[in-house]
Design a protein around this motif. Sequence first.
Motif, short mmCIF file in Angstrom:
data_model
loop_
_atom_site.label_atom_id
_atom_site.label_comp_id
_atom_site.label_asym_id
_atom_site.label_seq_id
_atom_site.Cartn_x
_atom_site.Cartn_y
_atom_site.Cartn_z
N LYS A 190 0.83 -1.08 -0.13
CA LYS A 190 -0.16 -0.05 0.04
C LYS A 190 0.75 1.27 0.03
N ARG A 191 2.02 1.15 0.89
CA ARG A 191 2.97 2.45 0.92
C ARG A 191 3.57 2.85 -0.53
N VAL A 192 3.94 1.85 -1.14
CA VAL A 192 4.52 1.82 -2.34
C VAL A 192 3.59 2.18 -3.34
N PHE A 193 2.55 1.62 -3.65
CA PHE A 193 1.40 1.98 -4.38
C PHE A 193 0.83 3.38 -4.27
N GLU A 194 0.52 4.01 -2.82
CA GLU A 194 0.23 5.16 -2.71
C GLU A 194 1.51 6.33 -3.13
N GLN A 195 2.62 6.09 -2.43
CA GLN A 195 3.48 7.20 -2.50
C GLN A 195 4.31 7.03 -3.84
N ASP A 196 4.88 5.90 -4.33
CA ASP A 196 5.75 5.77 -5.36
C ASP A 196 4.77 6.07 -6.67
N ILE A 197 4.04 5.10 -6.66
CA ILE A 197 3.11 5.01 -7.94
C ILE A 197 1.84 5.87 -8.33
N VAL A 198 1.35 6.47 -7.40
CA VAL A 198 0.13 7.40 -7.57
C VAL A 198 0.82 8.62 -7.36
N ASN A 199 1.29 8.95 -6.09
CA ASN A 199 1.79 10.39 -5.85
C ASN A 199 3.01 10.89 -6.59
N LYS A 200 4.15 10.18 -6.83
CA LYS A 200 5.19 10.52 -7.49
C LYS A 200 5.26 10.38 -8.80
N THR A 201 4.35 9.40 -9.41
CA THR A 201 4.32 8.96 -10.78
C THR A 201 3.17 9.31 -11.82
N ILE A 202 2.04 8.89 -11.15
CA ILE A 202 0.76 9.14 -11.86
C ILE A 202 0.35 10.50 -11.88
N LYS A 203 0.10 11.17 -10.89
CA LYS A 203 -0.45 12.52 -10.64
C LYS A 203 0.61 13.42 -11.47
#
Length: 333
Positions: free
Chosen positions: A233-246
Amino acid sequence: MEKVRLNKKKCQQGLDGMNLELALGLEDMEYCSLPPEELRNDAGNTIVRIECIGGRLRAYANVVHCIRSDNVKPFGIVDMIKLEQVRGQVTDFIREYLQKHLEGWYSEEMMTVRGVEVNVTMPCVGGATPSEVISLLDLALDKTVLFRKQKLPLKYEKVNTGCLFAKPKEYRLKIYDKTYEQHQKGNPLAEKNLLRIEIVFIGRSLRRMFGNRRGLSDVLSVQGIETMCREYKRVFEQDIVNKTIKPCLNYCVKELLKSLQSAETGREISETITKHKERILDTEILRKVLKRWYRIRGEEDKSKQAINYYRQKGIGLPEGVLQSIRAFHDAAG
């Protein structure tokens, strides 16, 4: 590092496979190589695969295959009641292998976990396809490897089947069309439009989660499964969603708005769609841009009508991609 809160009732991620290693600390073992052996379930899928090369015993265990015929659904929090059964099957096979070839000894603590595969697998929603969600993640992530296949019967059009990304010494990210993979493996009954987003934790990630206690019994435990779900969950939220997708979505919005403002009068929308279709990763993005554009021009918001017009033209604008990403985020607990 702040502890990630995990909603166990919503949590759908779980463990798939794990890589194990054991150094046989016996005299002259560095020259020892033993034949590979494999334990399969009734459906013929691998539970444990083991071999010994150069004095190192290496094993891959797919824990899901201990309790299910396939691995479409990972071993999650709801499966905890079967942990002893799973651990028993894995350790018994490794012990029997060592006794057969070395008349040897074995303890769960001797096996070191070198990698764990944690995933969420679910259907895309809102009309999106796995290929369209993969396209978004491929664009957003840096240095990816993209896998494609021909879209039959349209031989010279292609769809995405998978995407790989690596954060060195931390994790590998594997996003792929699970329905397509299952069909390739001879399972025609797999649910339609299944997408898997899998994180393979290695190196620093494992040390962050388990410290020096990375034995089989430490990782394949109730606390171990919950720890891996939190890290997913941490990697999905922070790395994938917040730092990459947004940031990727913000860039697409900026470029599409720039195109609308510079296009020929009366043809702004059609020109923008034609020239920048690859940046319209979801009609939700186009709607957001159009609303802003109409507001800047001081005109009535006609974004809904415009979207409906181009939807009816059937030009293949993706829908439900962002909704699918949100669904995966929710499924991570």
